[in-house]
Every structure is written in C-alpha cells, then in structure tokens.
Design a protein around this motif. Structure first.
Motif, short mmCIF file in Angstrom:
data_model
loop_
_atom_site.label_atom_id
_atom_site.label_comp_id
_atom_site.label_asym_id
_atom_site.label_seq_id
_atom_site.Cartn_x
_atom_site.Cartn_y
_atom_site.Cartn_z
N LYS A 16 -5.47 -6.46 7.27
CA LYS A 16 -4.56 -5.35 6.95
C LYS A 16 -3.85 -5.58 5.63
CE LYS A 16 -3.96 -4.05 11.72
NZ LYS A 16 -3.12 -4.02 12.91
N GLU A 17 -3.44 -6.82 5.39
CA GLU A 17 -2.75 -7.12 4.13
C GLU A 17 -3.72 -7.00 2.95
OE1 GLU A 17 0.45 -7.47 4.05
OE2 GLU A 17 0.97 -8.02 6.11
N MET A 18 -4.96 -7.40 3.17
CA MET A 18 -5.95 -7.29 2.10
C MET A 18 -6.28 -5.82 1.84
SD MET A 18 -8.38 -10.53 2.72
CE MET A 18 -8.42 -11.64 1.37
N GLU A 45 1.09 -4.94 -9.74
CA GLU A 45 1.83 -6.15 -9.35
C GLU A 45 2.03 -6.20 -7.83
OE1 GLU A 45 5.49 -6.59 -11.54
OE2 GLU A 45 4.41 -6.46 -13.45
N HIS A 46 2.30 -5.04 -7.25
CA HIS A 46 2.53 -5.04 -5.80
C HIS A 46 1.26 -5.39 -5.02
CE1 HIS A 46 5.66 -4.49 -2.89
NE2 HIS A 46 4.69 -4.19 -2.07
N ALA A 47 0.12 -5.03 -5.58
CA ALA A 47 -1.15 -5.41 -4.94
C ALA A 47 -1.22 -6.95 -4.84
CB ALA A 47 -2.32 -4.88 -5.74
N GLU A 49 1.31 -8.92 -4.51
CA GLU A 49 2.20 -9.35 -3.42
C GLU A 49 1.51 -9.22 -2.07
OE1 GLU A 49 6.22 -8.15 -3.05
OE2 GLU A 49 6.52 -8.09 -5.22
N GLU A 50 0.75 -8.14 -1.90
CA GLU A 50 0.04 -7.95 -0.63
C GLU A 50 -1.01 -9.03 -0.43
OE1 GLU A 50 1.16 -6.08 1.53
OE2 GLU A 50 2.42 -4.76 0.34
N SER A 51 -1.66 -9.39 -1.52
CA SER A 51 -2.64 -10.47 -1.44
C SER A 51 -1.93 -11.78 -1.05
CB SER A 51 -3.33 -10.56 -2.80
OG SER A 51 -4.00 -11.74 -2.92
N ASN A 52 -0.72 -11.97 -1.58
CA ASN A 52 0.05 -13.17 -1.19
C ASN A 52 0.44 -13.14 0.29
OD1 ASN A 52 -0.09 -14.35 -3.67
ND2 ASN A 52 1.87 -13.51 -4.39
N HIS A 53 0.71 -11.94 0.81
CA HIS A 53 1.03 -11.83 2.25
C HIS A 53 -0.18 -12.31 3.08
CE1 HIS A 53 4.09 -8.36 1.35
NE2 HIS A 53 4.44 -9.51 0.82
N ALA A 54 -1.37 -11.92 2.62
CA ALA A 54 -2.59 -12.36 3.32
C ALA A 54 -2.73 -13.87 3.21
CB ALA A 54 -3.81 -11.65 2.74
N HIS A 93 2.04 3.86 4.53
CA HIS A 93 1.27 2.64 4.78
C HIS A 93 2.19 1.49 5.17
CE1 HIS A 93 -2.33 0.37 4.90
NE2 HIS A 93 -1.72 -0.60 4.26
N GLU A 94 3.32 1.38 4.49
CA GLU A 94 4.26 0.31 4.83
C GLU A 94 4.80 0.48 6.26
OE1 GLU A 94 4.78 -2.47 3.34
OE2 GLU A 94 3.54 -1.92 1.65
N LEU A 95 5.02 1.75 6.66
CA LEU A 95 5.48 1.98 8.04
C LEU A 95 4.44 1.48 9.04
CD1 LEU A 95 7.07 5.56 7.90
CD2 LEU A 95 8.25 3.37 7.91
N SER A 96 3.17 1.70 8.71
CA SER A 96 2.11 1.25 9.64
C SER A 96 2.04 -0.29 9.65
CB SER A 96 0.77 1.88 9.30
OG SER A 96 0.19 1.25 8.18
N ILE A 97 2.30 -0.92 8.52
CA ILE A 97 2.30 -2.40 8.49
C ILE A 97 3.50 -2.93 9.30
CG2 ILE A 97 2.57 -4.44 7.01
CD1 ILE A 97 -0.13 -3.39 6.57
N THR A 98 4.63 -2.27 9.16
CA THR A 98 5.80 -2.69 9.94
C THR A 98 5.49 -2.63 11.44
OG1 THR A 98 7.32 -1.91 8.25
CG2 THR A 98 8.24 -2.16 10.45
N GLU A 126 10.55 -9.02 5.12
CA GLU A 126 9.80 -8.45 4.00
C GLU A 126 9.54 -6.96 4.22
OE1 GLU A 126 9.12 -9.89 1.25
OE2 GLU A 126 7.53 -8.69 0.35
N GLN A 127 9.16 -6.59 5.46
CA GLN A 127 8.89 -5.18 5.73
C GLN A 127 10.15 -4.33 5.57
OE1 GLN A 127 5.41 -5.48 5.26
NE2 GLN A 127 5.95 -3.45 5.96
N HIS A 128 11.27 -4.89 5.95
CA HIS A 128 12.54 -4.16 5.78
C HIS A 128 12.72 -3.83 4.29
CE1 HIS A 128 16.75 -3.08 6.16
NE2 HIS A 128 16.98 -3.88 5.15
N GLU A 129 12.48 -4.82 3.43
CA GLU A 129 12.64 -4.62 1.98
C GLU A 129 11.61 -3.64 1.43
OE1 GLU A 129 12.71 -8.12 -0.42
OE2 GLU A 129 14.36 -8.98 0.72
N GLU A 130 10.38 -3.77 1.89
CA GLU A 130 9.32 -2.92 1.35
C GLU A 130 9.49 -1.47 1.76
OE1 GLU A 130 5.40 -4.58 1.35
OE2 GLU A 130 6.20 -5.89 -0.20
N GLU A 131 9.92 -1.25 2.99
CA GLU A 131 10.17 0.14 3.41
C GLU A 131 11.25 0.76 2.53
OE1 GLU A 131 11.00 1.07 7.47
OE2 GLU A 131 9.34 -0.17 8.18
FE1 FEO Z 1 2.36 -6.78 3.24
FE2 FEO Z 1 3.70 -4.28 1.98
O1 FEO Z 1 3.24 -5.24 3.52
#
Ligand code: FEO
Length: 164
Positions: A16-18, A45-47, A49-54, A93-98, A126-131
């Motif tokens: 999902k993060e990828m 840049e945010h892409a 960050e998502e790769s880093n989450h993975a 999308h962020e809501l679905s990740i949360t 992190e999800q709180h911040e991203e939302e």
């Molecule tokens: Fe990795 Fe933006 O959630």
C-alpha cells in the motif's frame, strides 16, 4: 518472532505504501505536464516519503527475521481533471491509508503483539500529520479559487510546503 498473520499484514501494508509512492509520482508528473511545477515538486518529494514508509516496514520485518515478500503494485491513474482533483484524491488516499493503519493497530492489540503495536504508533502519528497536510492543501485550493491567477498562487503555496 512475529506471527504469520502479522507478517502477511505488514507485507500488505508495504504494498500500500509503495502504491501511494507510485500514485504520487504519477500525480507529480501530471502536475509538471500541466505547468504546476510547485505541486509537481511537492508530490515528487512526497512520493519519496511514501517509499520511506514502505522501507521502515521492511526494516521492521527484517529486524524480526520475517519474510519480506514484495507484491505487484497496481498501476496508478495518470490523468486527472484539475489540480483540485489531484489533491482531493491524495486526501482520499491518505484517509484510506489511515483506515488501513487503524485496522493494523486493532489487530495487533487483539493478537497481544505489543511490539508491533508500539512500532505502528509512528504510523498513527504520521497519518494524523498527512491528513492535516493534504486536507489543508484542498482547502487552500478551494479558498484561492480555480481561475488562472488563483491556480498560480495555489501552486506557489504548495511549493512552499515541500519538505513538510
Ligand atoms: Fe504512508 Fe501518506 O501514508
């Protein structure tokens, strides 16, 4: 030692993060194509960050001697109606990740896997911040307006969010 079910769920979250990373890269390219360079840079840049989450999940799986089984990542969409459409979709999308993170957290508690529960707290914050970040952008685009001057200002505003 993680249970097989936990390992499977964490592997699914990696996918999902990828997917999020690829989706934001695709959106970034749409923005560049449509001369929204600020939004393009921000999403590029945010892409990352998502790769880093993975990668953070993969590191946790490695540290627990678990099998990392990378899966196919679905093709993200590449055409969008407008800048607002792009950011409404990032927010959705962020809501679905949360939701996905919340489901994982509940599952770890049920399983009494407190180590993974604790690890996942980083994702909860992190999800709180991203939302908040993406909802803020949607609100700002609506506030500034979608006429050309407004879109230019919105793009500059998003550019200044890079690195956040
Ligand atoms: Fe990795 Fe933006 O959630």
């Amino acid at each position: 030692m993680l249970s097989q079910e936990v390992i499977k769920k964490l592997n699914d979250q990696v996918t999902k993060e990828m997917f999020a990373s690829n989706l934001y890269l695709s959106m970034s390219s749409w923005c560049f194509r449509n001369r929204f360079d600020g939004a393009g840079q921000f999403l590029f840049e945010h892409a990352g960050e998502e790769s880093n989450h993975a990668k953070k999940l993969i590191t946790y799986l490695n540290e627990t001697d678990s099998v990392v089984e990378l899966q196919s990542v679905a093709k993200p969409e590449s055409n969008f109606k407008s800048l607002l459409d792009v950011f409404e979709k990032t927010y959705q999308h962020e809501l679905s990740i949360t939701q996905s993170i919340n489901d994982l957290v509940s599952f770890m508690l049920e399983q009494k896997d407190y180590s993974t529960f604790n690890f996942l707290q980083w994702y909860v914050a992190e999800q709180h911040e991203e939302e908040a970040l993406f909802r803020g952008i949607v609100d700002k685009i609506k506030l500034i307006g979608e006429q050309s001057n407004g879109l230019y200002l919105a793009d500059q505003y998003i550019k200044n969010l890079s690195g956040k």
